[in-house]
Each structure stands twice: as C-alpha cells, then as structure tokens.
Design a protein around this motif. Structure first.
Motif, PDB file in Angstrom:
ATOM      1  N   ALA A  10       0.861  -1.187   0.000  1.00 38.24           N
ATOM      2  CA  ALA A  10       0.000   0.000   0.000  1.00 38.24           C
ATOM      3  C   ALA A  10       0.894   1.233   0.000  1.00 38.24           C
ATOM      4  CB  ALA A  10      -0.901   0.018   1.230  1.00 38.24           C
ATOM      5  N   VAL A  11       0.329   2.347  -0.472  1.00 44.17           N
ATOM      6  CA  VAL A  11       1.070   3.606  -0.522  1.00 44.17           C
ATOM      7  C   VAL A  11       0.411   4.610   0.420  1.00 44.17           C
ATOM      8  CG1 VAL A  11       1.897   5.478  -2.016  1.00 44.17           C
ATOM      9  CG2 VAL A  11       1.539   3.180  -2.974  1.00 44.17           C
ATOM     10  N   LEU A  12       1.242   5.270   1.227  1.00 46.63           N
ATOM     11  CA  LEU A  12       0.760   6.383   2.052  1.00 46.63           C
ATOM     12  C   LEU A  12       1.345   7.653   1.448  1.00 46.63           C
ATOM     13  CD1 LEU A  12      -0.830   7.202   4.604  1.00 46.63           C
ATOM     14  CD2 LEU A  12       1.327   7.052   5.872  1.00 46.63           C
ATOM     15  N   PHE A  13       0.452   8.555   1.027  1.00 46.25           N
ATOM     16  CA  PHE A  13       0.875   9.752   0.298  1.00 46.25           C
ATOM     17  C   PHE A  13       0.464  11.000   1.074  1.00 46.25           C
ATOM     18  CE2 PHE A  13       0.084  13.091  -2.869  1.00 46.25           C
ATOM     19  CZ  PHE A  13       1.244  13.051  -3.623  1.00 46.25           C
ATOM     20  N   GLY A  14       1.338  12.028   1.070  1.00 41.12           N
ATOM     21  CA  GLY A  14       1.005  13.284   1.757  1.00 41.12           C
ATOM     22  C   GLY A  14       0.303  14.244   0.818  1.00 41.12           C
ATOM     23  N   ALA A  15       1.062  15.094   0.156  1.00 37.57           N
ATOM     24  CA  ALA A  15       0.479  16.024  -0.805  1.00 37.57           C
ATOM     25  C   ALA A  15       1.575  16.538  -1.716  1.00 37.57           C
ATOM     26  CB  ALA A  15      -0.168  17.205  -0.085  1.00 37.57           C
ATOM     27  N   ALA A  16       1.191  16.856  -2.942  1.00 36.86           N
ATOM     28  CA  ALA A  16       2.123  17.526  -3.850  1.00 36.86           C
ATOM     29  C   ALA A  16       1.687  18.980  -3.960  1.00 36.86           C
ATOM     30  CB  ALA A  16       2.095  16.850  -5.212  1.00 36.86           C
ATOM     31  N   GLY A  17       2.531  19.816  -4.500  1.00 37.30           N
ATOM     32  CA  GLY A  17       2.177  21.227  -4.680  1.00 37.30           C
ATOM     33  C   GLY A  17       1.687  21.481  -6.092  1.00 37.30           C
ATOM     34  N   GLU A  18       2.369  22.371  -6.807  1.00 35.12           N
ATOM     35  CA  GLU A  18       1.953  22.744  -8.161  1.00 35.12           C
ATOM     36  C   GLU A  18       2.096  21.597  -9.156  1.00 35.12           C
ATOM     37  OE1 GLU A  18       0.418  25.744  -9.232  1.00 35.12           O
ATOM     38  OE2 GLU A  18       0.144  25.549  -7.076  1.00 35.12           O
ATOM     39  N   THR A  19       2.877  20.589  -8.795  1.00 37.24           N
ATOM     40  CA  THR A  19       3.056  19.437  -9.693  1.00 37.24           C
ATOM     41  C   THR A  19       2.013  18.343  -9.434  1.00 37.24           C
ATOM     42  OG1 THR A  19       4.635  18.538  -8.101  1.00 37.24           O
ATOM     43  CG2 THR A  19       5.572  19.748  -9.961  1.00 37.24           C
ATOM     44  N   ALA A  20       0.952  18.661  -8.682  1.00 39.65           N
ATOM     45  CA  ALA A  20      -0.044  17.643  -8.292  1.00 39.65           C
ATOM     46  C   ALA A  20      -0.529  16.793  -9.479  1.00 39.65           C
ATOM     47  CB  ALA A  20      -1.222  18.305  -7.585  1.00 39.65           C
ATOM     48  N   ALA A  21      -0.783  17.451 -10.622  1.00 38.39           N
ATOM     49  CA  ALA A  21      -1.295  16.689 -11.773  1.00 38.39           C
ATOM     50  C   ALA A  21      -0.268  15.656 -12.232  1.00 38.39           C
ATOM     51  CB  ALA A  21      -1.639  17.634 -12.921  1.00 38.39           C
ATOM     52  N   ASP A  22       1.021  16.059 -12.220  1.00 35.80           N
ATOM     53  CA  ASP A  22       2.076  15.139 -12.679  1.00 35.80           C
ATOM     54  C   ASP A  22       2.413  14.088 -11.624  1.00 35.80           C
ATOM     55  OD1 ASP A  22       2.301  16.673 -14.966  1.00 35.80           O
ATOM     56  OD2 ASP A  22       3.740  18.027 -13.997  1.00 35.80           O
ATOM     57  N   VAL A  23       2.002  14.321 -10.394  1.00 33.14           N
ATOM     58  CA  VAL A  23       2.354  13.385  -9.334  1.00 33.14           C
ATOM     59  C   VAL A  23       1.157  12.507  -8.963  1.00 33.14           C
ATOM     60  CG1 VAL A  23       3.147  13.156  -6.949  1.00 33.14           C
ATOM     61  CG2 VAL A  23       4.145  14.900  -8.426  1.00 33.14           C
ATOM     62  N   ILE A  24       0.149  13.108  -8.346  1.00 32.34           N
ATOM     63  CA  ILE A  24      -0.897  12.258  -7.776  1.00 32.34           C
ATOM     64  C   ILE A  24      -1.878  11.779  -8.842  1.00 32.34           C
ATOM     65  CG2 ILE A  24      -2.290  14.232  -6.935  1.00 32.34           C
ATOM     66  CD1 ILE A  24      -1.894  10.771  -5.271  1.00 32.34           C
ATOM     67  N   VAL A  25      -2.214  12.666  -9.786  1.00 28.10           N
ATOM     68  CA  VAL A  25      -3.134  12.221 -10.843  1.00 28.10           C
ATOM     69  C   VAL A  25      -2.456  11.116 -11.655  1.00 28.10           C
ATOM     70  CG1 VAL A  25      -4.504  12.932 -12.851  1.00 28.10           C
ATOM     71  CG2 VAL A  25      -4.301  14.470 -10.896  1.00 28.10           C
ATOM     72  N   ARG A  26      -1.145  11.289 -11.893  1.00 24.71           N
ATOM     73  CA  ARG A  26      -0.410  10.269 -12.657  1.00 24.71           C
ATOM     74  C   ARG A  26      -0.257   8.977 -11.853  1.00 24.71           C
ATOM     75  NH1 ARG A  26       5.506  10.110 -14.773  1.00 24.71           N
ATOM     76  NH2 ARG A  26       5.414   7.991 -15.638  1.00 24.71           N
TER      77      ARG A  26
END
Ligand code: NAI
Ligand code: MG
Length: 324
Positions: free
Chosen positions: A63-79
């Motif tokens: 499992a993955v525990l994720f915090g938050a991304a900033g302006e790169t959110a689309a490239d990080v969490i959406v991806r």
C-alpha cells in the motif's frame, strides 16, 4: 509484515505523514516503510516530479501512504492514480463532531481515471481546448463499486451526480450507465442530481446523502465542499483503490499558507492510514485508531488550532499515540 511506500511530497505533506507514522508505530503491526520522493521539490532536485523509482516502489508495495504535492499535483498524484490503476477514489464525509456540525455521514465514490483529468489539453488559434473522456466501461465499474459499497456498509441509497443536461453525450453516458447498473441492485434506492444543484443540497440537506457516485472533476470539487461541512480539509481522508493497488492520502493539498509551521491538522492523514489498515485487512487496528482520534478531537485540548487547540501537528499525533 506489510511493505508500505511512503511519499510525503511537499509542504504540509511531510508534516502530516511524519505525524501519521508516529501513530502507526504504536500499533502491534509490523510495517516496512520505503520512503520515496515526488513533488515540486523533487522536480527541482531531479528534474522529474514523479521519478520512475518512486513509481516502482509504489507498485511493489502492499500500500502507498501519500502526503500532498504542490503545483506538480497533476504530474504526481493524478499520474500515480493512473500508474497504479486505482479506478475508485473513496472520500468519506463524516462529522467527527456531530454536536458541532450535525450527524453528517456520506461517502463520495469518485471515478478516478478519466473525465477532464486525463489532462488532454491543447492550444488553439482562439485559445484552448480540453477533452473530457467518459467510457462505458469505467462508468459501469464505478457505479458497480458504489452499489457494492452501499450494500457492504448497510447504506440504502446511491445518488448519481452529473451535468447531463448540458454535457448530453458524455455525462449522459455516465448517468444512463448508472441506471443500467442500478437494475442489478433493486434493493438500493437511486436518484440523480445535477452537480450545481448538488453543491447547494450538500449545504441545505447534507443528511439526505448516503453514497454519491460521480465523475472525476465533480468528485474533486464536492469533496472539498464536504470537508467544509465537517470542520475543514484537515478532516477528510481518501482511499484510491484498484484491483492490485491501494494509495491512501488526505484530500487536502500541500497548503503552502501554513506549511512549515507545525499547525496542519494530521487527522485527515491519520484517517487515510485507517482506510489503509482496512484495505490491508487490519480492521481492528483501524477502528481502534479512529476511536482514539475521535476521542481526542471531541476532548478538544490536544489538537491543532483549526480544531480549537494549541498543539502542534507532532504533539497531536504523539498524544493520540500515547492513548493507543
Ligand atoms: P490545500 O488543500 O493545500 O489548502 C486549502 C486550504 O485548506 C488552505 O487554507 C490550507 O491552509 C487549508 N488546509 C489544508 N490542509 C489542512 C490541514 N491538514 N490542516 C489545516 N488546514 C488545512 O489547497 P490549495 O491551497 O488550493 O492548494 C495548495 C497546493 O496544493 C497547490 O499547489 C495544489 O496544486 C496542491 N494540491 C495538491 C493536492 C494533492 O497532492 N493531492 C490536492 C489539492 C491541491
Ligand atoms: Mg482536490
């Protein structure tokens, strides 16, 4: 033993994830953490917001525990949601302080792989165009999940949220597919609303909702609205679930306005870890952590400023851990 990929990301992401690990460390369960980088700072350092190594660690974990991304959110969490094929995003809107906010308790089941969030945009001579993708298959899958979730949790009603009066073909497909899937679940009541009206009903009649199933963008917006109903973004967790992977993260972002001050509420991330424990089959531990967290919030002393206390993020987590 569970292999957990830990991706704190940017801003308060690191603070709330560190706090959550303090709580998890008190459980009689063995976790093997692999820390991985992603986000704005990672992009500055490595040139990539989401390095291949991070994707690999996430895919290989339990499992993955994720915090938050900033302006790169689309490239990080959406991806990441795409890479892990997590087709559903569960966002529970539940009041942990019913005296203050009323007994609000509904689940947003958000489609997690398509809609405008495929990010298919282009510039045109006049300006720009973004494509919205809705498939029959993903619509079926998410509706099926919503009905199954309702049954498994003793809920009686599922509401489909869309804008099919304007987006007749795309949202029309989503809505029609919802009603087709509903035929397999005659014991569950159904209704549907336009997303704009829903935005109002959530404020005027929040107790009327049990399970909301909706497309990616509307789910994103309505879940922040839901947070506003029950004490703010520090309170709402989420689970991204697929056939092979699970990624757990607070609904909020990196909150640059409060980052580095140790005042971020860790509850959303701790509750996300509870959803992770459920996913791993550790429901007893999940309920225990939830119970203690709710007690601490209702006690109202050892909590962060947004909850009326003076504790830091770490102090609130340490207090919760001390009660486990
Ligand atoms: P945000 O969710 O970071 O913050 C919105 C508001 O809620 C701010 O006033 C913030 O201080 C407050 N807040 C958020 N979490 C809190 C917590 N745990 N405790 C107390 N208060 C909290 O959304 P915003 O400001 O629109 O975006 C900031 C950055 O986060 C942007 O760069 C955006 O791209 C990114 N973002 C990332 C997401 C993700 O990684 N999943 C999701 C949403 C935004
Ligand atoms: Mg959001």
């Amino acid at each position: 033993m569970y292999n957990i990929a830990v991706i704190p990301g940017d801003g308060i992401g690191k603070e709330v994830v560190d706090a959550t690990l303090i709580v998890l460390d008190k459980l009689p369960i063995e976790f093997n953490y692999t820390h991985a980088i992603a986000g704005d700072a990672c992009k500055e350092e490595t040139g990539k917001a989401l390095p291949d190594e991070t994707i690999k660690i996430a895919k290989e974990s339990d499992a993955v525990l994720f915090g938050a991304a900033g302006e790169t959110a689309a490239d990080v969490i959406v991806r990441l949601r795409h890479e892990l094929n997590t087709f559903v995003n569960l966002r529970p809107v539940k009041s942990l302080q019913p005296d203050k906010y009323g007994d609000i308790d509904f689940m947003i089941v958000r489609e997690n792989t398509e809609d405008l969030y495929i990010g298919d945009e282009e510039e045109t001579p006049e300006g720009a165009i973004a494509r919205k993708k809705i498939t029959k298959k993903a619509s079926e899958k998410i509706s099926e999940y919503a009905f199954k979730y309702a049954k498994d949790t003793g809920r009686k009603q599922v509401t489909c949220v869309h804008k099919a009066n304007v987006l007749k073909i795309s949202d029309g497909l989503f809505k029609n597919t919802f009603y087709e899937v509903a035929q397999n679940h005659p014991e569950i009541e159904t209704n549907d609303f336009y997303v704009d009206a829903t935005a109002m009903y959530l404020i005027t009649n929040p107790l009327d909702f049990e399970v909301i199933v909706t497309t990616n963008l509307y789910g994103d917006i309505l879940s922040d609205e839901g947070a506003g109903l029950v004490g703010g973004l520090g309170m709402i967790p989420s689970a991204n679930i697929g056939d092979e992977n699970g990624l757990f993260e607070p609904v909020h972002g990196s909150a640059p306005d409060i980052a580095g001050q140790q005042i971020a509420n860790p509850a959303a991330t701790i509750l996300s870890a509870c959803m992770m424990l459920d996913y791993l089959g550790e429901s007893e531990a999940a309920r225990k952590v939830e119970e203690v967290l709710i007690d601490v919030i209702r006690e109202g002393k050892n909590v962060t400023p947004d909850l009326g206390g003076t504790s830091t993020t770490t102090q609130m987590a340490e207090y919760i851990a001390s009660k486990l």
